[in-house]
Design an enzyme around this catalytic site. Structure first.
Site, PDB file in Angstrom:
ATOM      1  N   CYS A 259      -3.995  13.392  -2.435  1.00  0.00           N
ATOM      2  CA  CYS A 259      -2.639  12.907  -2.207  1.00  0.00           C
ATOM      3  C   CYS A 259      -1.592  14.032  -2.329  1.00  0.00           C
ATOM      4  O   CYS A 259      -1.533  14.890  -1.478  1.00  0.00           O
ATOM      5  CB  CYS A 259      -2.396  11.756  -3.174  1.00  0.00           C
ATOM      6  SG  CYS A 259      -1.316  10.488  -2.541  1.00  0.00           S
TER       7      CYS A 259
ATOM      8  N   HIS B   6      -7.212   7.243  -4.258  1.00  0.00           N
ATOM      9  CA  HIS B   6      -7.285   7.171  -5.707  1.00  0.00           C
ATOM     10  C   HIS B   6      -8.437   6.219  -6.017  1.00  0.00           C
ATOM     11  O   HIS B   6      -9.061   5.678  -5.122  1.00  0.00           O
ATOM     12  CB  HIS B   6      -5.971   6.652  -6.280  1.00  0.00           C
ATOM     13  CG  HIS B   6      -4.819   7.538  -5.915  1.00  0.00           C
ATOM     14  ND1 HIS B   6      -4.612   8.770  -6.494  1.00  0.00           N
ATOM     15  CD2 HIS B   6      -3.834   7.398  -4.995  1.00  0.00           C
ATOM     16  CE1 HIS B   6      -3.535   9.334  -5.960  1.00  0.00           C
ATOM     17  NE2 HIS B   6      -3.048   8.518  -5.043  1.00  0.00           N
TER      18      HIS B   6
HETATM   19  N1  GLN Z   1       4.466  11.721  -3.425  1.00  0.00           N
HETATM   20  C1  GLN Z   1       3.523  11.752  -2.355  1.00  0.00           C
HETATM   21  C2  GLN Z   1       3.738  10.630  -1.358  1.00  0.00           C
HETATM   22  O1  GLN Z   1       4.344   9.642  -1.684  1.00  0.00           O
HETATM   23  C3  GLN Z   1       2.126  11.707  -2.912  1.00  0.00           C
HETATM   24  C4  GLN Z   1       1.798  10.400  -3.559  1.00  0.00           C
HETATM   25  C5  GLN Z   1       0.539  10.422  -4.393  1.00  0.00           C
HETATM   26  O2  GLN Z   1       0.084  11.500  -4.815  1.00  0.00           O
HETATM   27  N2  GLN Z   1       0.022   9.240  -4.702  1.00  0.00           N
HETATM   28  O3  GLN Z   1       3.277  10.741  -0.253  1.00  0.00           O
END
Ligand code: GLN
Length: 243
Positions: free
Chosen positions: A96, A203
């Site tokens: 992510c 995740h």
């Molecule tokens: N902040 C980033 C997004 O919203 C990554 C989100 C995350 O790592 N879950 O795309």
């Protein structure tokens, strides 16, 4: 004492840990045990030097836009060593926000452009910069299933991201979306593979739910570190998917 040992660099593990991405380290330790391999890890964070020679694997979790902005000011100091690590074929898992920061840039939910280190060629834009009041409606949130086109593995996970990522020509997707949104909701790609670097929006954490990927990364690290050893016993732990 196990016969082999591998050391993991856990990038910004104190700042980037969305939905318990630290579980990826726990999964590497769990499968390491089955492979007669001790796994140790260090957090490599703000102000720390990254000595790529000392590490066999790397993990970089997901995070919020704010943390990504903070990290974008530190990570350029580690860029050269990270590039050597990745281009040298050492296994790296980036999730992510970590995935986004290895690429060229990420335009966050407020429309701010956060620079990545550009070791990988993808870039990430936002859908919500013009309508931040609706940000929650435009995030990609939910369960996701993808299929790795190289080996037929199905990977299961949970995605929650604002960013829409587009891969570069030298990257392959980690999988093709079967259910869910993936990198950008348009081209059915999810994540990226470049050499032995695996990126994903998953995740769950990804390695606890998808043990084959953990085992594959461990095997790659073992082959790199112990080039003359026979790891066929370890290889037999990979569960072959039925296509
Ligand atoms: N902040 C980033 C997004 O919203 C990554 C989100 C995350 O790592 N879950 O795309």
């Amino acid at each position: 004492m196990a016969k082999y040992n591998l050391k993991v660099a856990h990038f910004y593990g104190d700042l980037m840990n969305t939905y318990g991405d630290i579980g990826n380290i726990i999964a590497l330790k769990y499968y390491g045990k089955q492979m007669d391999t001790d796994i140790t890890s260090d957090i490599v964070s703000i102000g720390d030097d990254f000595d790529d020679q000392q590490y066999d694997l790397a993990v970089f979790g997901g995070g919020q836009d704010y943390e990504q902005m903070v990290i974008s000011k530190d990570i350029p100091h580690k860029k050269e060593a990270i590039a050597r690590f990745i281009n040298g074929g050492k296994p790296f898992l980036a999730i992510c926000g970590g995935f986004q920061l290895l690429g060229q840039y990420y335009v966050d939910a407020n429309g701010e452009k956060i620079p990545g280190i550009g070791v990988l060629s993808h870039y990430t834009v936002t859908q919500s910069s013009h309508r931040s009041a609706m940000q929650n409606q435009t995030r990609f949130i939910g369960d996701i299933v993808i299929k790795n086109p190289q080996n037929g593995d199905l990977y299961h996970g949970f995605e929650n991201h604002n960013g829409r990522t587009f891969l570069g020509d030298d990257e392959q997707p980690l999988g093709i979306v079967q259910e869910g949104h993936g990198n950008n909701g348009e081209d059915k790609t999810e994540g990226a593979i470049y050499k032995h670097t695996y990126c994903s929006y998953f995740h769950g954490p990804i390695l606890t739910r998808n043990g084959n990927l953990a085992k594959q990364m461990l095997l790659e690290a073992l082959h790199n570190k112990y080039p003359n050893e026979d790891f066929s016993k370890q290889e037999s732990l990979i569960i072959k998917p039925t296509f």
